[in-house]
Each structure stands twice: as C-alpha cells, then as structure tokens.
Motif scaffolding. Structure first.
Motif: not given
Length: 461
Positions: A42, A68, A92
């Motif tokens: 990520l 995220v 990401t």
C-alpha cells in the motif's frame, strides 16, 4: 515486566516483519496494527496508518491516508462476529489500483463480543465474485471499482456514472476543465448541475479561487444585479480572502433583460487570465426561450458556448444501485453507526420508482433511511413514507402521457406570464416593465391589448 509481556512483544515483532499483509482494527474501527507486508503493497508507513479510524466508505484520494483506511474497513457484519471474505480494490499511495481479497476474522472476548478484527490481504490478478460475498459487499466493491476507474480516466473522484449519456457528460466535463469558456448545464431539478459545476471549478486552474453560487430565481432582481456587477468589477465592500474564480448562476431562465445586458457588458474575453468564469444552469434548454424572444440572442450564444445536458435519474437505471450505495457510504463517514448496504427488495423498489426530484431525492431518501435503521442493512421498513406512497401511487395505474397543447396556446401563456412578472417587479411601472422585457412602451401596450391583459393600477397600489 509483567509475565507474558515479553512474549507478546516478540510475537508482535515477528508479525510486523511478515511479508503477508496483516492489520488489526478494534471495535471502534481504529487501526491498531499495520505490518510490513501492508506497508509494501500500500506504500504507506505504519506510523501514518496506526491510530486512524476507518469508515465503511469508498475513497479515491491517494494522497490521503483516510482513503486507504476506509478501503480497509471491515463490513459492519464482521463486528457482529461473522467471518467474511470481501473483494476489494485498494489504492496505493502512488495512485495504483490494487485488486485483492481481504479476509476478515473477528476476535471475540470472553462475552462473545468482537474485540478486534484481523484482516489479511491477498492480491489477485483480476477482481472476481466470491461465493461467500453478500450482494451488499459486491455492490461496495463495484462502487469502488467504478470510482477508481473514473478517477484514473477522468480525474473525477466524486462522480458516479457508467450510463452512456453520463459518459458523454464526463467527456464534456473533461474538456471543460481545460477551458475557460462559459458553460451551461441544463436538466431537470435535482440532476446535480451545481455539483458538476463545482467539480469543473476544483479540477481546473481556478481551484484556488472562490466558487460563487447565486440562485437567480430567489434573489431580488436589484440585489442580484448589484452582486453580479460587483463580482465582475471586483468591487467588494469587504476584502475577500480569495478572488472569485467561477460565478455559477442557477435558474438562468429567470434573469431579467437588464441583468443579461449587464453580464454581456462586463464579461471579459476568455483570453483574459484573471477573468471570472461564467457558468449557468437551467431546468430546460434555453433555446425554447430564444425561439420565444424571451432571452437576448447575444446572451444565449455567450452562456451556451459549451452546453451540457444532464439526464434524469429514471434514464440512468444502470447507475441507480451504485449511486444508492455511494450516498449510503457517505452517510457512514464519521459516524459510530455503520450500514453496509440494502436488504433484499429495497433496490428493486428503487428501480420501480420514478424519482421526480432525481439525485437530490435519492440522497434524501438514503439519509432518512440511514437515520431510521438500527440494522446493518437498509430495510424496507426504514424507508420514509413519502417513497412508499410514491411507489404505491404509480402502482394504481399507468402514468398519463403529458398533455400536448397547441403551440400558439403555449406561447400565449408564456408571454402573458412574462409580462405580468415584469409588471409585478416594476410595481406596475409600464416604462420599467417594457425595459425589463426589451420592448418599447408602445409595443408593450399593444401586446397587452392583444393578449387581453388588464393590470389595474389602483388595485395594485
């Protein structure tokens, strides 16, 4: 050191160094653990993520750790003690879309209550539907895929659209972002005209300047005229922290002739760097008013340099379910209560409804249902009465086709309404009314006589 503390610390160290992406979220949806495997895929550090609270909502901003965190959030049913495998599209830090499956495992305390949720991320080549995935979870994944796709293609992160007509609208918006030309949005009330105007503004080079919305049908004509004049002349009574970048005039069909003339005289060529961008909106195509000579041709051709039509919600059937999920997940933000989707039968009701107020009505229906439900899904019982009444009314019989009136009758009615409105605004001053209508006083008298308009000065005084 307490007994076992060192063992737990060593276990945490070992889990942190694993390449298998693992994370822990507590019952209040706060991220407690984010290991090296998560950091690698990520591209966020544990220091950035740990301590953040996540909501069950799709976000698409790669520069915000909130995005995220929200994409990692377990469905509400997991906190009820249910294991779940959910297809997800993660984002990401570099902006790459990552298809995966997250396996959520609730960890229970001695009372059988979920204390922690362990999440394990498995990357996959292509998204797929898991046999254990519920319809609401699948719709959540579909919404995420659509929003990420639109962000990657058009850079629009707050628009949900896959309908063909809306895809054309998105292409027009993409052109509008890279231009300073006037734009005119038209479509039924509630189709999102102001929202799209804001999207264009905040995606353009003018984003650091102010977006100024004015409702032309509600502001008194004199106040509206003065405000528009000051905006174009940059004549502010109080110093603004930022310069105006876009002037959005809703209900442009209500603009009087003198205000149209003012805008024509004050609007600068689009090549002027500091020009205030003019954007207008109406509930129908202004070409109708042009044909009836109720709008100045010069003004019409200025504001419709780029004209964008927004289809009604009833013509966007393929968008309806993801839009409903989108509005629902917006309600989840920053709330203790989280709702994951819709119970069986609810979306079918939505598909069978006419949605006269379009997106605005859908959003308000979702808000009302969210506030009413105590479940993890929106049920039919939590839907507001006005929706149920509207659906029942349509079941009584087929809708009547709109009555087509003779054109002469329609034009007669519009002309009478405009003349009476001008007389009312001018407090029955015939000279002022004629000026507002772009007529001479003599021509106004002839039209009133031809239309059999009687406007008694004594009765109006």
């Amino acid at each position: 050191m307490k007994k076992g503390t060192g063992r737990l610390a060593r276990l945490e160290t070992r889990l942190s160094s694993l390449d298998t992406p693992l994370f822990l979220i507590d019952a209040s949806r706060k991220v407690l653990f984010f290991n090296q495997g998560c950091e690698k895929i990520l591209e966020w550090s544990a220091d950035d993520i740990i301590g953040q609270t996540c909501d069950y909502a799709v976000d698409t901003d790669p520069d915000e750790c909130e995005s995220v965190c929200n994409l990692l959030c377990p469905p509400p049913e997991v906190f009820k003690g249910n294991k779940s495998e959910v297809p997800r599209y993660l984002l990401t830090h570099g902006g790459k879309t990552l298809p995966c499956v997250i396996r959520y495992n609730p960890l229970l305390d001695e009372n059988g209550q979920t204390k922690l949720v362990l999440g394990i991320i498995d990357q996959i080549e292509e998204p797929h539907t898991l046999p254990t995935t519920s319809p609401s979870q699948q719709l959540h994944a579909e919404l995420a895929a659509l929003r990420l796709s639109l962000r990657n293609r058009f850079h629009f992160s707050t628009i949900v659209a896959q309908n063909d007509a809306m895809q054309r609208t998105l292409r027009q918006l993409e052109l509008a972002v890279h231009s300073n030309q006037p734009i005119h949005f038209y479509g039924e009330p509630g189709t999102g005209k102001e929202h799209l105007a804001r999207v264009v503004h905040f995606e353009s080079d003018q984003r650091r300047k102010i977006f100024i919305p004015l409702e032309c049908d509600k502001l008194p004509p004199r106040e509206l005229k003065q405000t528009i004049g000051k905006i174009f002349e940059r004549d502010y009574e109080e110093k603004m922290p930022l310069e105006p970048g876009m002037l959005f005039l809703s209900h442009a069909e209500s603009l009087a002739r003198d205000i149209q003339e003012l805008i024509l005289s004050k609007h600068q060529p689009t090549t002027v760097k500091d020009n205030v961008r003019l954007v207008t909106a109406s509930s129908f195509s202004l070409s109708e008013l042009l044909d009836q000579e109720l709008i100045l041709p010069e003004f019409y051709y200025l504001i419709t340099t780029m004209e964008i039509h927004l289809p009604p919600l009833r013509e966007r059937k393929e968008d309806l379910e993801v839009l409903a999920q989108h509005f629902l997940e917006n309600e989840n933000r920053y709330q203790e209560k989280q709702v994951s989707g819709f119970a069986p039968g609810v979306l079918s009701l939505f598909q069978n409804y006419f949605w006269p107020a379009n997106l605005d009505e859908l959003r308000k229906i979702i808000q009302s249902a969210f506030q009413s439900t105590s479940e993890i899904l929106i049920t039919q019982e939590s839907l507001p009465l006005r929706l149920k009444t509207g659906i029942d009314a349509r079941r009584l019989g087929p809708s009547l086709s709109p009555v087509i009136k003779p054109l002469e009758e329609t034009l007669h009615q519009v002309e009478v309404e405009q003349i009476l409105r001008a007389l009312e605004q001018s407090k029955n001053n015939r000279t002022e009314a004629a000026r507002l209508l772009g007529l001479t006083r003599a021509k106004l008298y002839r039209r009133m006589e031809a239309l059999n308009i009687s406007y008694d000065e004594e009765l109006q005084s």
